[in-house]
Structure formats: C-alpha cells, structure tokens
Design an enzyme around this catalytic site. Structure first.
Site, PDB file in Angstrom:
ATOM      1  N   GLU A 167      43.563  73.966  39.455  1.00  0.00           N
ATOM      2  CA  GLU A 167      45.009  73.726  39.447  1.00  0.00           C
ATOM      3  C   GLU A 167      45.848  75.004  39.516  1.00  0.00           C
ATOM      4  O   GLU A 167      46.998  75.014  39.081  1.00  0.00           O
ATOM      5  CB  GLU A 167      45.385  72.924  38.207  1.00  0.00           C
ATOM      6  CG  GLU A 167      44.758  71.542  38.188  1.00  0.00           C
ATOM      7  CD  GLU A 167      45.410  70.652  37.158  1.00  0.00           C
ATOM      8  OE1 GLU A 167      46.200  69.790  37.557  1.00  0.00           O
ATOM      9  OE2 GLU A 167      45.143  70.832  35.955  1.00  0.00           O
ATOM     10  N   HIS A 194      50.367  75.928  32.120  1.00  0.00           N
ATOM     11  CA  HIS A 194      50.032  74.516  32.321  1.00  0.00           C
ATOM     12  C   HIS A 194      49.230  74.075  31.105  1.00  0.00           C
ATOM     13  O   HIS A 194      48.208  74.691  30.786  1.00  0.00           O
ATOM     14  CB  HIS A 194      49.210  74.336  33.591  1.00  0.00           C
ATOM     15  CG  HIS A 194      48.595  72.964  33.686  1.00  0.00           C
ATOM     16  ND1 HIS A 194      49.346  71.809  33.571  1.00  0.00           N
ATOM     17  CD2 HIS A 194      47.308  72.554  33.835  1.00  0.00           C
ATOM     18  CE1 HIS A 194      48.544  70.762  33.670  1.00  0.00           C
ATOM     19  NE2 HIS A 194      47.302  71.193  33.821  1.00  0.00           N
ATOM     20  N   HIS A 222      47.936  70.608  28.393  1.00  0.00           N
ATOM     21  CA  HIS A 222      47.756  69.169  28.173  1.00  0.00           C
ATOM     22  C   HIS A 222      48.196  68.848  26.740  1.00  0.00           C
ATOM     23  O   HIS A 222      47.589  68.022  26.085  1.00  0.00           O
ATOM     24  CB  HIS A 222      46.288  68.780  28.346  1.00  0.00           C
ATOM     25  CG  HIS A 222      45.734  69.054  29.717  1.00  0.00           C
ATOM     26  ND1 HIS A 222      44.378  68.991  29.989  1.00  0.00           N
ATOM     27  CD2 HIS A 222      46.332  69.374  30.900  1.00  0.00           C
ATOM     28  CE1 HIS A 222      44.169  69.271  31.270  1.00  0.00           C
ATOM     29  NE2 HIS A 222      45.338  69.521  31.852  1.00  0.00           N
ATOM     30  N   HIS A 279      49.103  63.418  32.249  1.00  0.00           N
ATOM     31  CA  HIS A 279      48.311  64.628  32.463  1.00  0.00           C
ATOM     32  C   HIS A 279      48.723  65.774  31.525  1.00  0.00           C
ATOM     33  O   HIS A 279      47.918  66.269  30.758  1.00  0.00           O
ATOM     34  CB  HIS A 279      48.466  65.024  33.937  1.00  0.00           C
ATOM     35  CG  HIS A 279      47.734  66.260  34.344  1.00  0.00           C
ATOM     36  ND1 HIS A 279      47.573  66.625  35.657  1.00  0.00           N
ATOM     37  CD2 HIS A 279      47.134  67.232  33.636  1.00  0.00           C
ATOM     38  CE1 HIS A 279      46.898  67.761  35.723  1.00  0.00           C
ATOM     39  NE2 HIS A 279      46.621  68.152  34.507  1.00  0.00           N
TER      40      HIS A 279
HETATM   41 MN    MN Z   1      45.553  69.947  34.059  1.00  0.00          MN
END
Ligand code: MN
Length: 242
Positions: free
Chosen positions: A83, A102, A104, A172
């Site tokens: 990603e 990024h 979660h 996500h």
């Molecule tokens: Mn991810």
C-alpha cells in the site's frame, strides 16, 4: 559546512521517522500493520518509508527512499508495503504535506463503516475540521481485496482526502497527513482518542461539537508546544519497548 548541516538534518528527520513508528505502536494506533513516511528535505519528489516490517520493529536500516512512482530509487529488492501508493499519491496531490501515516487504528474503522461522521469534540482534535471524509474503495474497485495496491487507487484516495487532515478508509483504516512528523503523530493519536470520546458522548445524548471556526482556530494554535507531547510519548515508547 552546508553538507554537514544538511546531513545532520537528514539524520534527525530519519531518527524522528523511526521514533514515530515506535510511538504510534506504543499508543495503540499501529499494531502489526500500517506505515509512516516523510518527504525528503532535499527532493520534494521523494519520500522515506520502511521496508515491509511491523512498525514496532522499524530501525534506521529499514528505511528506503522512494520516488513518487512508489518504487525505491535504489531499485532495492527488499520486500515493500503493497500500500505504498497511499503515500506516493498523497505527496503528489498535496505539496503542503510533509508526512503521511496509514493505520488500522480500531475506533476509526468503526466510523468508516457508519453513517456517523467523525467530528472534533475537543480542542486537541480541531484538525478534524467539519468532519473526516470517508473513502469507499467500492466506488472505484468492486470486489477487490480492499488494499491500495496501485497508483490509480492511491489517486482516488488522495482525491477523497482533498484538503483534509485525515481520510477514513471504509472497512480498513485511515490515512493521516501532517506538515511534520510530530504534527502527524499528534493527529494520528488524537483522531483515535476523539473517536472513542465521540461514541461515549453520543451515548449520553446530543453532542456539542467544535464549530467550524473553533476547529480552525484550535487546529492552528494547538499544539503550541508539540515537542512537549512528543518527548513524553517518546519516553513512554522507549521505556515500554521489550
Ligand atoms: Mn492497510
């Protein structure tokens, strides 16, 4: 002299990047997954990010320099995050952004699947503005594995982020941006705190959120001392590591 000074800046930038991983892991924002990057100081078309590894384990030796294509500039064959296009495409779309995370982080995912908007209810979360936008990957990729594994998906995510500080990713996680690593860490931590508080407040009745103007002013003036929080979080992360 100039070279020495520039080398020193680079060292502290990369050491802050390593520390940011450890802090966000210690604060429960990053678990085994997620990544943080910082734009290179000398070349704005490049950014630093670790190879594919759990955030708590990142060291200076794991950091690689990437171009905006999302590939390492040295052609490294080390395993990379699928990603990484979250980062490359946000840097491309937002020249003001110097750092990207990024995650979660658990409570943000709750908002990503709900019709309730994540909105700031305390002054430390003013960066949430009038509410976080939600990117639903289904709008561009139906039935995929939900990962931002191509530049096209990264572009679609960056479009939804717009000028916001944070975009939720449906089912996500989220992507957060900052004008420095320290501001980014602040935002990633307080977005999760705000998400927990908002659910509690909603259980108690009608919630009075920050107004658009309060959020704007708070985001500008708070933190007026970002290093105070950073040093504390850093100390805790170091103390608790293994
Ligand atoms: Mn991810």
């Amino acid at each position: 002299m100039v070279a020495v000074r520039s080398a020193g800046r680079k060292t502290s930038l990369l050491s802050d990047l390593v520390t940011a991983h450890h802090i966000l892991h210690d604060q429960g924002v990053l678990d085994a997954f997620g990544h943080i990057s910082v734009r290179d100081q000398r070349n704005s078309g490049r950014f630093w990010m670790s190879r594919s590894i759990a955030p708590a384990q990142v060291t200076r030796d794991d950091l690689l320099l990437f171009g905006l294509s999302g590939n390492p500039v040295d052609g490294s064959s080390r395993k990379l995050f699928l990603e990484r296009f979250i980062h490359s495409e946000i840097y491309r779309a937002r020249p003001d952004v110097m750092a990207v995370a990024h995650t979660h982080s658990p409570m943000l995912i709750v908002y990503s699947v709900s019709s309730t908007r994540l909105r700031p209810l305390s002054q430390v979360s003013g960066f949430l503005g009038t509410g976080a936008p939600v990117f639903d990957i289904r709008s561009v990729d139906k039935g995929g594995d939900m990962l931002i594994r191509t530049p096209e998906l990264g572009k679609a995510l960056a479009r939804k982020l717009g000028q916001s500080a944070l975009v939720l990713m449906r089912g996500h996680g989220s992507a957060t941006v900052g004008d420095s690593i320290r501001q980014l860490v602040w935002r990633a931590i307080y977005a999760e705190v705000n998400a927990q508080q908002q659910i509690q407040a909603m259980l108690m009745g009608r919630v009075k959120y920050l107004s658009r103007q309060e959020a704007r002013h708070a985001a500008r003036t708070i933190p007026n001392d970002p290093d105070r929080a950073w040093e504390l979080w850093k100390r805790n992360a170091v103390k608790r590591q293994w």
